[in-house]
Structures are given as structure tokens and as C-alpha cells.
Design a protein around this motif. Structure first.
Motif, PDB file in Angstrom:
ATOM      1  N   GLY A 175      36.112  35.296  38.098  1.00  0.00           N
ATOM      2  CA  GLY A 175      37.274  35.579  38.950  1.00  0.00           C
ATOM      3  C   GLY A 175      38.568  35.876  38.201  1.00  0.00           C
ATOM      4  N   LYS A 176      38.456  36.391  36.971  1.00  0.00           N
ATOM      5  CA  LYS A 176      39.657  36.669  36.170  1.00  0.00           C
ATOM      6  C   LYS A 176      40.544  37.736  36.813  1.00  0.00           C
ATOM      7  CE  LYS A 176      36.997  37.728  32.759  1.00  0.00           C
ATOM      8  NZ  LYS A 176      35.754  37.269  33.415  1.00  0.00           N
ATOM      9  N   SER A 177      39.921  38.870  37.165  1.00  0.00           N
ATOM     10  CA  SER A 177      40.722  39.971  37.712  1.00  0.00           C
ATOM     11  C   SER A 177      41.294  39.580  39.075  1.00  0.00           C
ATOM     12  CB  SER A 177      39.866  41.238  37.821  1.00  0.00           C
ATOM     13  OG  SER A 177      39.327  41.572  36.556  1.00  0.00           O
ATOM     14  N   THR A 178      40.509  38.849  39.853  1.00  0.00           N
ATOM     15  CA  THR A 178      40.971  38.407  41.177  1.00  0.00           C
ATOM     16  C   THR A 178      42.146  37.436  41.049  1.00  0.00           C
ATOM     17  OG1 THR A 178      38.677  38.588  41.931  1.00  0.00           O
ATOM     18  CG2 THR A 178      40.192  37.430  43.375  1.00  0.00           C
ATOM     19  N   LEU A 179      42.054  36.540  40.086  1.00  0.00           N
ATOM     20  CA  LEU A 179      43.141  35.571  39.874  1.00  0.00           C
ATOM     21  C   LEU A 179      44.422  36.292  39.465  1.00  0.00           C
ATOM     22  CD1 LEU A 179      43.066  32.120  38.243  1.00  0.00           C
ATOM     23  CD2 LEU A 179      44.465  33.846  37.137  1.00  0.00           C
TER      24      LEU A 179
ATOM     25  N   PRO B 286      28.818  41.186  38.174  1.00  0.00           N
ATOM     26  CA  PRO B 286      29.465  40.862  36.908  1.00  0.00           C
ATOM     27  C   PRO B 286      29.548  42.074  35.984  1.00  0.00           C
ATOM     28  CG  PRO B 286      27.562  39.445  37.310  1.00  0.00           C
ATOM     29  CD  PRO B 286      27.568  40.470  38.369  1.00  0.00           C
ATOM     30  N   GLY B 287      30.506  42.032  35.089  1.00  0.00           N
ATOM     31  CA  GLY B 287      30.615  43.096  34.092  1.00  0.00           C
ATOM     32  C   GLY B 287      31.535  44.215  34.505  1.00  0.00           C
ATOM     33  N   ARG B 288      32.422  43.924  35.457  1.00  0.00           N
ATOM     34  CA  ARG B 288      33.336  44.956  35.958  1.00  0.00           C
ATOM     35  C   ARG B 288      34.374  45.352  34.895  1.00  0.00           C
ATOM     36  NH1 ARG B 288      34.406  49.156  39.406  1.00  0.00           N
ATOM     37  NH2 ARG B 288      35.457  49.944  37.578  1.00  0.00           N
ATOM     38  N   THR B 289      34.993  44.369  34.291  1.00  0.00           N
ATOM     39  CA  THR B 289      36.044  44.651  33.312  1.00  0.00           C
ATOM     40  C   THR B 289      35.409  44.858  31.949  1.00  0.00           C
ATOM     41  OG1 THR B 289      37.476  43.216  34.608  1.00  0.00           O
ATOM     42  CG2 THR B 289      38.268  43.828  32.428  1.00  0.00           C
ATOM     43  N   ARG B 290      35.485  46.081  31.449  1.00  0.00           N
ATOM     44  CA  ARG B 290      34.795  46.398  30.192  1.00  0.00           C
ATOM     45  C   ARG B 290      35.739  46.709  29.053  1.00  0.00           C
ATOM     46  NH1 ARG B 290      29.065  48.813  31.010  1.00  0.00           N
ATOM     47  NH2 ARG B 290      28.402  47.567  32.783  1.00  0.00           N
TER      48      ARG B 290
HETATM   49  N1  LIG Z   1      35.553  32.618  47.401  1.00  0.00           N
HETATM   50  C1  LIG Z   1      36.201  33.088  46.326  1.00  0.00           C
HETATM   51  N2  LIG Z   1      35.710  34.165  45.683  1.00  0.00           N
HETATM   52  C2  LIG Z   1      36.372  34.609  44.592  1.00  0.00           C
HETATM   53  C3  LIG Z   1      37.556  33.971  44.114  1.00  0.00           C
HETATM   54  N3  LIG Z   1      37.967  34.618  42.994  1.00  0.00           N
HETATM   55  C4  LIG Z   1      37.074  35.616  42.794  1.00  0.00           C
HETATM   56  N4  LIG Z   1      36.107  35.622  43.739  1.00  0.00           N
HETATM   57  C5  LIG Z   1      34.992  36.589  43.839  1.00  0.00           C
HETATM   58  O1  LIG Z   1      34.243  36.572  42.619  1.00  0.00           O
HETATM   59  C6  LIG Z   1      33.761  37.877  42.292  1.00  0.00           C
HETATM   60  C7  LIG Z   1      34.149  38.242  40.873  1.00  0.00           C
HETATM   61  O2  LIG Z   1      35.533  38.386  40.765  1.00  0.00           O
HETATM   62  P1  LIG Z   1      36.242  39.215  39.573  1.00  0.00           P
HETATM   63  O3  LIG Z   1      37.698  38.908  39.674  1.00  0.00           O
HETATM   64  O4  LIG Z   1      35.842  40.644  39.594  1.00  0.00           O
HETATM   65  O5  LIG Z   1      35.592  38.498  38.289  1.00  0.00           O
HETATM   66  P2  LIG Z   1      35.881  38.759  36.738  1.00  0.00           P
HETATM   67  O6  LIG Z   1      35.929  37.437  36.077  1.00  0.00           O
HETATM   68  O7  LIG Z   1      37.082  39.639  36.560  1.00  0.00           O
HETATM   69  O8  LIG Z   1      34.547  39.520  36.285  1.00  0.00           O
HETATM   70  P3  LIG Z   1      34.310  40.533  35.055  1.00  0.00           P
HETATM   71  O9  LIG Z   1      35.381  41.584  35.108  1.00  0.00           O
HETATM   72  O10 LIG Z   1      32.949  41.052  35.307  1.00  0.00           O
HETATM   73  O11 LIG Z   1      34.371  39.725  33.810  1.00  0.00           O
HETATM   74  C8  LIG Z   1      34.320  38.803  43.362  1.00  0.00           C
HETATM   75  O12 LIG Z   1      33.330  39.009  44.343  1.00  0.00           O
HETATM   76  C9  LIG Z   1      35.503  38.025  43.931  1.00  0.00           C
HETATM   77  O13 LIG Z   1      35.801  38.351  45.258  1.00  0.00           O
HETATM   78  C10 LIG Z   1      38.049  32.832  44.852  1.00  0.00           C
HETATM   79  O14 LIG Z   1      39.057  32.195  44.520  1.00  0.00           O
HETATM   80  N5  LIG Z   1      37.336  32.445  45.943  1.00  0.00           N
END
Ligand SMILES: Nc1nc2c(ncn2[C@@H]2O[C@H](COP(=O)(O)OP(=O)(O)OP(=O)(O)O)[C@@H](O)[C@H]2O)c(=O)[nH]1
Ligand SMILES: [Mg+2]
Length: 191
Positions: free
Chosen positions: A34-38, A55-59
Motif C-alpha cells: 500500500g505504498k502508493s495508496t498511502l 503487486p509489482g505496479r511501481t517499477r
Molecule cells: N482496505 C485497504 N486497502 C488498501 C489500503 N491501502 C492500499 N490498499 C489496497 O492494496 C492494493 C495495493 O496498493 P498499492 O498502493 O498499489 O501498493 P504498493 O505497495 O504501491 O505496491 P507496488 O507498487 O506493487 O509495490 C490496492 O488494491 C489498494 O487499494 C488500505 O489502507 N486499506
């Protein structure tokens, strides 16, 4: 609080990262944690950093300029099982060389999924941050997925095992946003 956040640039070659003296706050953790979402929730822009269910969205190493004063650095996640070995090595090298250079890295937010135990990669990074004395905090992501009591138990265990008080965070409810901003504001002005 309004935040001005703009996409700055994506890097594959760490040598191209600007040495403009602006502080950097990096976001690291397992793929899909959830890095990008946070990051998007912090700045309240749903589509700033690309997110994905798979997984693997941010490359690449993505830089976002915040309030024209410092950068948020969205790092590719580690431990993406489906990636080819070649890809995994490439991402590993990229992130590693970013950490090695780390000229203006003021601090790092390590993200851990509140429902999972830290794995070897998480522990390696944690250990490295502690030995290198890099300023960091831990965000326990997806806090909306656990009951309050289970979440509190997780906070207690992380604190006991690793000596750090994690910040529970949910991009849905927004909990932890205020605490993380406090940490970020303190950390960008620290050096
Ligand atoms: N329920 C819930 N889902 C979340 C939360 N944060 C992220 N997600 C979900 O987790 C999934 C991955 O989120 P990303 O933010 O793309 O994860 P990331 O860590 O950036 O992933 P990479 O770019 O692959 O490393 C998505 O489907 C989001 O909607 C949260 O706080 N609550
Ligand atoms: Mg991402």
C-alpha cells in the motif's frame, strides 16, 4: 491542511536523480503493502501515484515534489513473487543503489501490512535502517482490515519485538494520516 503535490520524475538510473539539495522522504515495503495508496492519501490525490490490486505496479523510483520544498520517493516494492528473476534483480539493484547514494534521504517510512508478520526482506531493511542510523518510522497499513483490539495487539507485538512504535494507517478511514504528517514535518526539517 492543503498539500501541493506534483509528479516530478521517474528514475531507473539512480545517477540521474537531481542533486538539488531538497530533502527526500522515501516509502518502502513489500509489493502490494500500500505504498502508493498511502502516498496518495497523505496528499489527498487519488491518482497521483499509480496503484494496483496486482503487486509489482511501481517499477521505477518515482519522485513527487511536495510543497515545492521536498520530495516523496515512491520505491518499487520488494518480494514480488511473480516477477521474473531478472526483473527482481533489476529492482533490487535499483533500490539498493538508491539507498547507497541516499544523498538527501532525510527519512524513510517502512510499510508493514497489519495482517502479516514481517518477512525476511522487511527485517533486512529494518536492520539496515537501524545500523545505518537512518531516520525511519513504521506504518501499519490496511488498518481497516483488523478489529481495533487485533490492531492494538499488533502494535504491541511490533513494539516489543523491534522496539519501534508503529503508526496504524488506513487509506480508507484516514487514521494515522495526522501522525505520519507530524513525523514527516519533523523529519524534513531535521537536517
Ligand atoms: N482496505 C485497504 N486497502 C488498501 C489500503 N491501502 C492500499 N490498499 C489496497 O492494496 C492494493 C495495493 O496498493 P498499492 O498502493 O498499489 O501498493 P504498493 O505497495 O504501491 O505496491 P507496488 O507498487 O506493487 O509495490 C490496492 O488494491 C489498494 O487499494 C488500505 O489502507 N486499506
Ligand atoms: Mg506502488
Amino acid at each position: 491542511m492543503t498539500v501541493n503535490a506534483v509528479f516530478f520524475c521517474s528514475y531507473k538510473d539512480v545517477g540521474k536523480i537531481p542533486s538539488d539539495g531538497l530533502a527526500q522522504i522515501a516509502f518502502a515495503g513489500r509489493s502490494n503493502v500500500g505504498k502508493s495508496t498511502l502516498l496518495n492519501r497523505l496528499v489527498n490525490q487519488k491518482k497521483l501515484a499509480k496503484t494496483s490490486k496486482t503487486p509489482g505496479r511501481t517499477r521505477l523510483i518515482n519522485f513527487f515534489l511536495i510543497n515545492e520544498a521536498y520530495y516523496f520517493v515512491d520505491l518499487p516494492g520488494y518480494g514480488f513473487a511473480k516477477a521474473s528473476k531478472k526483473d527482481r534483480n533489476e529492482w533490487g539493484r535499483m533500490v539498493e543503489s538508491y539507498f547507497q547514494a541516499r544523498k538527501n534521504l532525510n527519512g524513510l517510512i517502512l510499510l508493514l501490512d497489519c495482517r502479516r508478520d514481517p518477512n525476511d526482506d522487511d527485517l533486512m531493511l529494518l536492520n539496515w535502517l537501524q545500523t545505518e542510523k537512518i531516520e525511519f518510522t513504521v506504518a501499519l497499513t490496511k488498518a481497516d482490515k483488523l478489529s481495533k483490539s487485533k490492531l492494538m495487539e499488533k502494535v504491541r507485538v511490533i513494539k516489543k519485538d523491534y522496539g519501534i512504535e508503529p503508526i496504524p494507517f488506513s487509506s480508507l478511514s484516514g487514521i494515522g494520516r495526522k501522525e505520519l504528517w507530524k513525523w514527516i514535518n519533523d523529519t524534513v526539517t531535521a537536517k
